[in-house]
Design a protein around this motif. Structure first.
Motif, mmCIF file in Angstrom:
data_model
loop_
_atom_site.group_PDB
_atom_site.id
_atom_site.type_symbol
_atom_site.label_atom_id
_atom_site.label_comp_id
_atom_site.label_asym_id
_atom_site.label_seq_id
_atom_site.Cartn_x
_atom_site.Cartn_y
_atom_site.Cartn_z
ATOM 1 N N VAL A 8 -5.281 96.596 64.006
ATOM 2 C CA VAL A 8 -4.884 95.160 63.668
ATOM 3 C C VAL A 8 -5.818 94.603 62.589
ATOM 4 O O VAL A 8 -6.924 94.633 62.433
ATOM 5 N N ILE A 9 -4.941 94.036 61.799
ATOM 6 C CA ILE A 9 -5.783 93.287 60.430
ATOM 7 C C ILE A 9 -5.936 91.753 60.558
ATOM 8 O O ILE A 9 -6.642 91.142 60.121
ATOM 9 N N ALA A 10 -5.086 91.286 61.538
ATOM 10 C CA ALA A 10 -5.202 89.854 61.710
ATOM 11 C C ALA A 10 -4.469 89.254 63.079
ATOM 12 O O ALA A 10 -3.698 90.163 63.668
ATOM 13 N N PHE A 11 -5.084 88.228 63.733
ATOM 14 C CA PHE A 11 -4.211 87.403 64.628
ATOM 15 C C PHE A 11 -4.605 86.152 64.794
ATOM 16 O O PHE A 11 -5.733 85.823 64.390
ATOM 17 N N CYS A 12 -3.915 85.339 65.290
ATOM 18 C CA CYS A 12 -4.024 84.039 65.734
ATOM 19 C C CYS A 12 -3.439 83.366 66.894
ATOM 20 O O CYS A 12 -2.550 84.150 67.332
ATOM 21 N N GLN A 13 -3.710 82.413 67.310
ATOM 22 C CA GLN A 13 -2.930 81.650 68.767
ATOM 23 C C GLN A 13 -1.648 81.464 68.282
ATOM 24 O O GLN A 13 -1.167 81.134 67.075
ATOM 25 N N ALA A 14 -0.619 81.576 69.233
ATOM 26 C CA ALA A 14 0.637 81.627 68.834
ATOM 27 C C ALA A 14 0.961 80.035 68.526
ATOM 28 O O ALA A 14 0.220 79.390 69.308
ATOM 29 N N ARG A 15 2.075 79.722 68.119
ATOM 30 C CA ARG A 15 2.507 78.257 67.831
ATOM 31 C C ARG A 15 2.910 77.852 69.182
ATOM 32 O O ARG A 15 3.357 78.901 70.270
ATOM 33 N N PRO A 16 3.110 76.562 69.438
ATOM 34 C CA PRO A 16 3.272 75.970 70.768
ATOM 35 C C PRO A 16 4.535 76.629 71.419
ATOM 36 O O PRO A 16 4.561 76.971 72.552
ATOM 37 N N HIS A 17 5.750 76.828 70.543
ATOM 38 C CA HIS A 17 7.019 77.210 71.022
ATOM 39 C C HIS A 17 6.885 78.671 71.325
ATOM 40 O O HIS A 17 7.972 79.332 71.761
ATOM 41 N N ASP A 18 5.983 79.329 70.875
ATOM 42 C CA ASP A 18 5.426 80.946 70.945
ATOM 43 C C ASP A 18 4.794 81.272 71.988
ATOM 44 O O ASP A 18 4.381 82.391 72.165
ATOM 45 N N GLY A 19 4.215 80.266 72.805
ATOM 46 C CA GLY A 19 3.275 80.556 73.936
ATOM 47 C C GLY A 19 2.002 79.676 73.702
ATOM 48 O O GLY A 19 1.249 79.611 74.668
ATOM 49 N N GLY A 20 1.862 79.310 72.741
ATOM 50 C CA GLY A 20 0.476 78.343 72.418
ATOM 51 C C GLY A 20 -0.819 79.304 72.683
ATOM 52 O O GLY A 20 -1.118 80.342 72.377
ATOM 53 N N ALA A 21 -1.464 78.510 73.466
ATOM 54 C CA ALA A 21 -2.964 79.164 74.192
ATOM 55 C C ALA A 21 -2.736 80.190 74.956
ATOM 56 O O ALA A 21 -3.645 80.705 75.171
ATOM 57 N N GLY A 22 -1.766 80.444 75.475
ATOM 58 C CA GLY A 22 -1.409 81.503 76.250
ATOM 59 C C GLY A 22 -1.030 82.947 75.804
ATOM 60 O O GLY A 22 -0.540 83.792 76.301
ATOM 61 N N VAL A 47 -0.081 89.156 66.453
ATOM 62 C CA VAL A 47 -1.196 89.942 65.835
ATOM 63 C C VAL A 47 -0.278 90.661 64.782
ATOM 64 O O VAL A 47 1.092 90.913 64.758
ATOM 65 N N LEU A 48 -1.132 90.600 63.536
ATOM 66 C CA LEU A 48 -0.284 91.445 62.421
ATOM 67 C C LEU A 48 -1.208 92.880 62.248
ATOM 68 O O LEU A 48 -2.344 92.969 62.202
ATOM 69 N N LEU A 49 -0.266 93.921 62.156
ATOM 70 C CA LEU A 49 -0.906 95.357 62.207
ATOM 71 C C LEU A 49 -0.839 95.721 60.753
ATOM 72 O O LEU A 49 -0.141 95.192 59.846
ATOM 73 N N GLN A 50 -1.662 96.653 60.652
ATOM 74 C CA GLN A 50 -1.479 97.512 59.162
ATOM 75 C C GLN A 50 -0.204 97.848 58.756
ATOM 76 O O GLN A 50 0.600 98.217 59.347
ATOM 77 N N PRO A 51 0.285 97.631 57.491
ATOM 78 C CA PRO A 51 1.567 98.386 57.060
ATOM 79 C C PRO A 51 1.633 99.747 57.042
ATOM 80 O O PRO A 51 0.649 100.287 56.922
ATOM 81 N N ALA A 52 2.733 100.079 57.466
ATOM 82 C CA ALA A 52 3.044 101.618 57.382
ATOM 83 C C ALA A 52 2.778 102.075 56.076
ATOM 84 O O ALA A 52 2.594 101.411 54.802
ATOM 85 N N ALA A 53 2.264 103.401 56.024
ATOM 86 C CA ALA A 53 1.980 103.941 54.775
ATOM 87 C C ALA A 53 3.300 103.910 53.884
ATOM 88 O O ALA A 53 4.174 104.755 53.919
ATOM 89 N N THR A 54 3.235 103.109 52.756
ATOM 90 C CA THR A 54 4.396 103.114 51.669
ATOM 91 C C THR A 54 3.402 102.946 50.341
ATOM 92 O O THR A 54 2.459 102.671 50.148
ATOM 93 N N PRO A 55 4.339 103.411 49.321
ATOM 94 C CA PRO A 55 3.700 103.230 48.133
ATOM 95 C C PRO A 55 3.073 101.792 47.836
ATOM 96 O O PRO A 55 3.656 100.873 48.059
#
Length: 190
Positions: A154-168, A172-180
């Motif tokens: 996990v490289i970053a995360f934040c609370q979802a936007r209101p229409h995506d679940g908001g405070a519930g 989450v952003l994951l590491q990118p796959a191994a690419t050049p």
């Protein structure tokens, strides 16, 4: 001498012998069943069990603003801004509603591991707002954030936007796959 005499007597009594006509035998290849990586599975389960702890306090690592967010050291704050704006498309989600703490921890760890294997970058974790909990306090909300901070994928995360679940929920952003390195940068949205 006695043994040789007995052998000669046996040969005279039996007479001429001819080998039996036996049809040729087919040699069948032996196909053993595929090996089960039992120890690997046990090791992975042990790592999952030990990988994220309830005792970890993520508050020291979280940025507190209008919504809670986290960005791994060395990753640009622009990544979190893009994550908040929805620049990344959520590729998979898990709903932890109704799960007990231990069950939720294992489900989240397995979900992240499988998402990494499948090359996913952006996930949504729905932990709920705690409205059904005793005292209307969210139990999983803080735990999910503590567990996510401990996962190196996990490289970053934040609370979802209101229409995506908001405070519930959290995105989450994951590491990118191994690419050049010349094909994609760490903060590049999909």
């Amino acid at each position: 001498r006695e043994a040789a005499a007995d052998a000669n007597l046996f040969r005279r009594e039996i007479g001429e012998v001819a080998p039996l006509a036996v049809p040729p035998r087919a040699s069948l290849p032996r196909n053993p069943p595929p090996p089960l990586p039992v120890q690997t599975r046990l090791d992975e389960e042990a790592v999952l069990h030990e990988a994220i702890s309830d005792e970890f306090d993520p508050e020291v690592l979280l940025d507190t603003d209008e919504t809670l967010s986290y960005c791994r050291p060395g990753v640009s704050q622009e990544v979190v801004r893009k994550l908040r704006r929805g620049d990344w498309i959520v590729q998979a989600q898990i709903d932890l509603h109704g799960m007990r703490r231990e069950e939720a921890r294992e489900a989240l760890a397995e979900f992240i591991r499988e998402s990494v294997k499948r090359g996913m970058r952006c996930l949504r974790v729905i932990h709920g707002k705690g409205l059904g909990s005793v005292g209307k306090e969210p139990v999983l909300k803080g735990k999910v954030r503590a567990w996510l901070v401990q996962k190196s994928e996990v490289i970053a995360f934040c609370q979802a936007r209101p229409h995506d679940g908001g405070a519930g929920a959290v995105v989450v952003l994951l590491q990118p796959a191994a690419t050049p390195a010349h094909t994609r940068t760490l903060a590049e949205p999909r």
